[in-house]
Write a protein that holds these residues in place. Structure first.
Motif, mmCIF file in Angstrom:
data_model
loop_
_atom_site.group_PDB
_atom_site.id
_atom_site.type_symbol
_atom_site.label_atom_id
_atom_site.label_comp_id
_atom_site.label_asym_id
_atom_site.label_seq_id
_atom_site.Cartn_x
_atom_site.Cartn_y
_atom_site.Cartn_z
ATOM 1 N N TYR A 196 0.826 -1.209 0.057
ATOM 2 C CA TYR A 196 -0.034 0.057 -0.003
ATOM 3 C C TYR A 196 1.020 1.368 -0.116
ATOM 4 O O TYR A 196 2.241 1.242 0.372
ATOM 5 N N ASP A 197 0.333 2.402 -0.226
ATOM 6 C CA ASP A 197 1.097 3.592 -0.391
ATOM 7 C C ASP A 197 1.594 3.903 0.802
ATOM 8 O O ASP A 197 1.130 4.249 2.020
ATOM 9 N N PRO A 198 2.989 3.929 1.051
ATOM 10 C CA PRO A 198 3.552 4.054 2.593
ATOM 11 C C PRO A 198 3.615 5.439 2.882
ATOM 12 O O PRO A 198 4.005 5.780 4.023
ATOM 13 N N THR A 199 3.264 6.282 1.958
ATOM 14 C CA THR A 199 3.109 7.921 2.472
ATOM 15 C C THR A 199 1.702 8.419 2.680
ATOM 16 O O THR A 199 1.469 9.540 3.177
ATOM 17 N N PHE A 200 0.785 7.594 2.599
ATOM 18 C CA PHE A 200 -0.608 7.981 2.821
ATOM 19 C C PHE A 200 -0.823 8.382 4.197
ATOM 20 O O PHE A 200 -1.460 9.708 4.252
ATOM 21 N N THR A 201 -0.513 7.668 5.186
ATOM 22 C CA THR A 201 -1.069 7.894 6.544
ATOM 23 C C THR A 201 -0.142 9.205 6.885
ATOM 24 O O THR A 201 -0.990 10.310 7.608
ATOM 25 N N ASP A 202 1.042 9.630 6.575
ATOM 26 C CA ASP A 202 1.690 10.643 6.901
ATOM 27 C C ASP A 202 1.069 12.053 6.053
ATOM 28 O O ASP A 202 0.919 13.031 6.521
ATOM 29 N N LYS A 203 0.329 11.559 5.093
ATOM 30 C CA LYS A 203 -0.316 12.779 4.322
ATOM 31 C C LYS A 203 -1.596 13.307 5.009
ATOM 32 O O LYS A 203 -1.940 14.301 5.354
#
Length: 313
Positions: free
Chosen positions: A27-34
């Motif tokens: 899954y997109d590893p940057t999604f939660t940080d965004k």
């Protein structure tokens, strides 16, 4: 080795390597940080403090279990149904939190953060059947209303009739607290609170009592009985899906308050009960397990319990 999975289409096959777990989708590893970074500079301080952790835990949970849209919508529907079912007599959302242990956990965290000594009476959850404005009764009165042989559980009530008394004292000084209010409630012998049972009078098994000059309260009540939490709503359905017992051990609820002291919400549990070790809402604490003793010479009670409440500032 090639094996057919149970849900594979006819004629298909997958490779399974022994002792090697299947790989998870990436899954997109940057999604939660965004999502976390979207919080604005003027956000409420406490919200800004707790939401990053909540978001990370929620997102990690969803990724860990490969949560599907169908499962997510089922959960949304369950929570919505809890809210729609709740009113001033029953809180189904709170009951849902109870069966997953969340209310008991938050209660323990809060109590330990606020406690000033180990002598204070431990707290326990409020539960979903508390009602405000129970009648204020004189010490020595009874919370059992309109009991007569025509009541289906009359004999059980007679057998479990009890006199409750004790003091409310300061955890800091050990001195009694006059004028403290002891709010008490429990089920009838049929395991139902009065708002669940049309056969019980309004505010049955409920009352408030004010401590005297010696900090003492006294009342007539009943030894509590085990009962199943309601299974006619979403919380009960979830409990059944988890293959768990719905029963709570027999207990009596208390809220004890006094000016200058922290209000105590707690329960006491009858040690005769078989469900002490398997409470469906995880509220039992060793310090709150009590033993009723036989009472002689009192036509109103066959049992007695003396229990002191120790309040913190």
């Amino acid at each position: 080795m090639r094996q057919m999975p149970l849900d594979a289409p006819s004629g298909s096959a997958v490779d399974l390597t022994p002792n090697e777990p299947p790989k998870k989708p990436q899954y997109d590893p940057t999604f939660t940080d965004k999502v976390i970074a979207a919080t604005g500079p003027n956000a409420h301080l406490r919200i800004a403090q707790v939401m990053p952790s909540l978001i990370r835990h929620l997102h990690d949970f969803a990724r860990e279990v490969n949560l599907t849209m169908g499962e997510w919508m089922a959960a949304i529907d369950l929570i919505n149904e809890c809210g729609q079912m709740s009113d001033d007599k029953r809180n189904e959302t709170q009951l849902l939190c109870d069966i997953v242990g969340l209310e008991s956990l938050v209660d323990e965290i809060t109590s330990k953060m606020l406690a000033t000594s180990t002598s204070e009476t431990p707290s326990a959850i409020l539960g979903p059947f508390y009602r405000q404005d129970a009648p204020l009764l004189p010490n020595g009165d009874t919370i059992v209303r309109n009991l007569s042989p025509s009541v289906p559980w009359y004999q059980k009530a007679v057998e479990d009739s009890a006199f409750l008394t004790g003091r409310v004292v300061s955890g800091r000084s050990g001195l009694p607290i006059p004028g403290a209010v002891v709010d008490v409630w429990h089920t009838a012998p049929n395991g139902l609170y009065e708002q669940q049972d049309e056969g019980q009078p309004e505010m049955n098994m409920r009352g408030q009592f004010e401590t005297d000059a010696d900090g003492r309260y006294s009342l007539y009540a009943l030894r509590p009985v085990a009962y199943p939490i309601p299974d006619d709503g979403p919380a009960g359905r979830l409990l059944a899906m988890l293959d768990r017992s719905p029963y709570r051990p027999g207990h009596i609820h208390f809220i004890v308050s006094a000016p200058g002291f922290r209000t105590l919400t707690t329960q006491v549990f009858d040690d005769r009960d078989e469900y002490i070790a398997k409470d469906s809402v995880f509220a039992v604490k060793d310090e709150l397990v009590v033993r009723f003793k036989p009472r002689d010479g009192d036509p109103q009670a066959r049992w007695t319990l003396e229990y002191d409440f120790v309040l913190g500032p």
